[in-house]
Scaffold this motif. Sequence first.
Motif, PDB file in Angstrom:
ATOM      1  N   LEU A 194      55.042  12.736   9.156  1.00 34.60           N
ATOM      2  CA  LEU A 194      55.060  12.087  10.470  1.00 34.60           C
ATOM      3  C   LEU A 194      56.370  12.356  11.194  1.00 34.60           C
ATOM      4  CD1 LEU A 194      53.759  10.184  12.521  1.00 34.60           C
ATOM      5  CD2 LEU A 194      54.708   8.260  11.232  1.00 34.60           C
ATOM      6  N   ILE A 195      57.476  12.232  10.453  1.00 32.34           N
ATOM      7  CA  ILE A 195      58.777  12.508  11.069  1.00 32.34           C
ATOM      8  C   ILE A 195      58.868  13.978  11.493  1.00 32.34           C
ATOM      9  CG2 ILE A 195      61.260  12.611  10.618  1.00 32.34           C
ATOM     10  CD1 ILE A 195      60.887  10.211   8.754  1.00 32.34           C
ATOM     11  N   GLY A 196      58.353  14.892  10.634  1.00 30.33           N
ATOM     12  CA  GLY A 196      58.395  16.307  10.974  1.00 30.33           C
ATOM     13  C   GLY A 196      57.578  16.635  12.208  1.00 30.33           C
ATOM     14  N   VAL A 197      56.372  16.056  12.319  1.00 23.34           N
ATOM     15  CA  VAL A 197      55.526  16.315  13.499  1.00 23.34           C
ATOM     16  C   VAL A 197      56.206  15.802  14.761  1.00 23.34           C
ATOM     17  CG1 VAL A 197      53.343  15.701  14.595  1.00 23.34           C
ATOM     18  CG2 VAL A 197      53.379  16.406  12.192  1.00 23.34           C
ATOM     19  N   ARG A 201      57.332  18.117  17.851  1.00 25.46           N
ATOM     20  CA  ARG A 201      56.858  17.854  19.221  1.00 25.46           C
ATOM     21  C   ARG A 201      58.034  17.763  20.187  1.00 25.46           C
ATOM     22  NH1 ARG A 201      54.387  12.089  19.990  1.00 25.46           N
ATOM     23  NH2 ARG A 201      56.628  11.689  19.699  1.00 25.46           N
ATOM     24  N   ASP A 202      59.127  17.166  19.716  1.00 23.44           N
ATOM     25  CA  ASP A 202      60.274  17.001  20.607  1.00 23.44           C
ATOM     26  C   ASP A 202      60.937  18.333  20.955  1.00 23.44           C
ATOM     27  OD1 ASP A 202      59.837  14.295  20.598  1.00 23.44           O
ATOM     28  OD2 ASP A 202      61.285  13.868  18.989  1.00 23.44           O
ATOM     29  N   VAL A 203      60.976  19.283  19.953  1.00 22.71           N
ATOM     30  CA  VAL A 203      61.694  20.543  20.209  1.00 22.71           C
ATOM     31  C   VAL A 203      60.752  21.668  20.621  1.00 22.71           C
ATOM     32  CG1 VAL A 203      63.485  19.888  18.565  1.00 22.71           C
ATOM     33  CG2 VAL A 203      61.557  21.289  17.788  1.00 22.71           C
ATOM     34  N   ARG A 209      60.474  28.215  17.829  1.00 23.74           N
ATOM     35  CA  ARG A 209      60.612  28.749  16.471  1.00 23.74           C
ATOM     36  C   ARG A 209      60.932  27.626  15.481  1.00 23.74           C
ATOM     37  NH1 ARG A 209      64.726  30.132  13.394  1.00 23.74           N
ATOM     38  NH2 ARG A 209      66.202  29.727  15.099  1.00 23.74           N
ATOM     39  N   VAL A 210      61.846  26.759  15.870  1.00 20.88           N
ATOM     40  CA  VAL A 210      62.182  25.611  15.010  1.00 20.88           C
ATOM     41  C   VAL A 210      60.961  24.725  14.815  1.00 20.88           C
ATOM     42  CG1 VAL A 210      63.618  23.554  14.788  1.00 20.88           C
ATOM     43  CG2 VAL A 210      64.611  25.683  15.676  1.00 20.88           C
TER      44      VAL A 210
END
Length: 378
Positions: A194-197, A201-203, A209-210
């Motif tokens: 969840l934190i990764g998604v 989404r933010d970047v 690429r990130v």
Amino acid sequence: MNGLFGRARAAYDLLVARRSALFDLVLAVITTGVELGLLFDDGTAVAVTPVVVTVLTGSALLLRRRAPLTVLAAACAGAAALVPLGYSPGGAPVVVALASVADLRDRRVSVAALVPTALFLQLASISSPPVSIGAWALGSYLQTRRRYTRALEDRAATLERERAQLDQLAAQRERTAIARELHDIVAHSVTVMLIGVRGARDVLPTEPRVAAETLERVEVNAEQSLAELRRILGLLRTPDNGAQWRPQPSLGQLPELVSGYRTAGMPVRLEFTGEARPLADGLELSAYRIVEEALTNVLKHTDPTRVTVTLHYGRRRLDVTVEDDGGGREPVPSAAGHGILGMRERAAVTGGSLDARRTADGFVVTARLPVEDAGGAA
């Protein structure tokens, strides 16, 4: 288990019944032969009537298990019928029948039968009371021994059933504990995803690429979590009442675990062979718990001079070995479900196996845990 035990007991009872019938036949033949020998040992001429009476009385012994009191009465009647005819019966059928009553009937019944039988044999000058009392004592001893043996057999069967039930309960508790730990792993993985998604989404607008790398890691984490969920569905039997939202121990913490045992005075050495790499969280947890439980058993049951923990990373399998030279006794499952039984459950969760056996100078535990996401030969 109970069905197998029931069939074995039925087969044993059938064998005993056939053996008992053969024994009764041999006993009746021998008793009849002895009685005929005693009847005509004084040179009395052989006559039909005493022979027929003796054979009939001896044949009645075939029914001694079904109707011991009736057989005793028939034996006494046969002896009583011969005395007025001028013959001197030896009383062998009466003595055998009296012993049978003492063996097969309640003690009070056999004592009640002993008194008139002894009086009859004494008054008819067939045998003295010590003979009757000895026959009764022999039958009572056989009854006591048979009851004691049956009590031991029943107790052994009960203990076997209780042991099987305790093993099942221990396995159930261990599986529930494992399932809860796997639940913690999946919960942690979902939180990380969840934190990764959210971060991707933010970047995504500025750093695609990130974002792609982050989503790739989320994908790998999701695949591992799905594998853990499949195991949970097969293990969890009761609702989780205390899931903790934190990661469980992994193989990265093994050096710290071994160091703790070394501080406690255990001469333990940790070795890694093969190409070490991160594995699925559930697999690492199972391997960690197996090592932990094996070292605990060594500490509790042995006094070794050498303990070696070896992890071999194969391409398709992780082999975990804990070997000592303490020569201690084999660990047994405790009330909490630990020991070899618990380690086997840990290995089974991953689809692997565990072998625990004695060696020439100690004990060795070997777990073979499959690595699902690797290719090639082990």
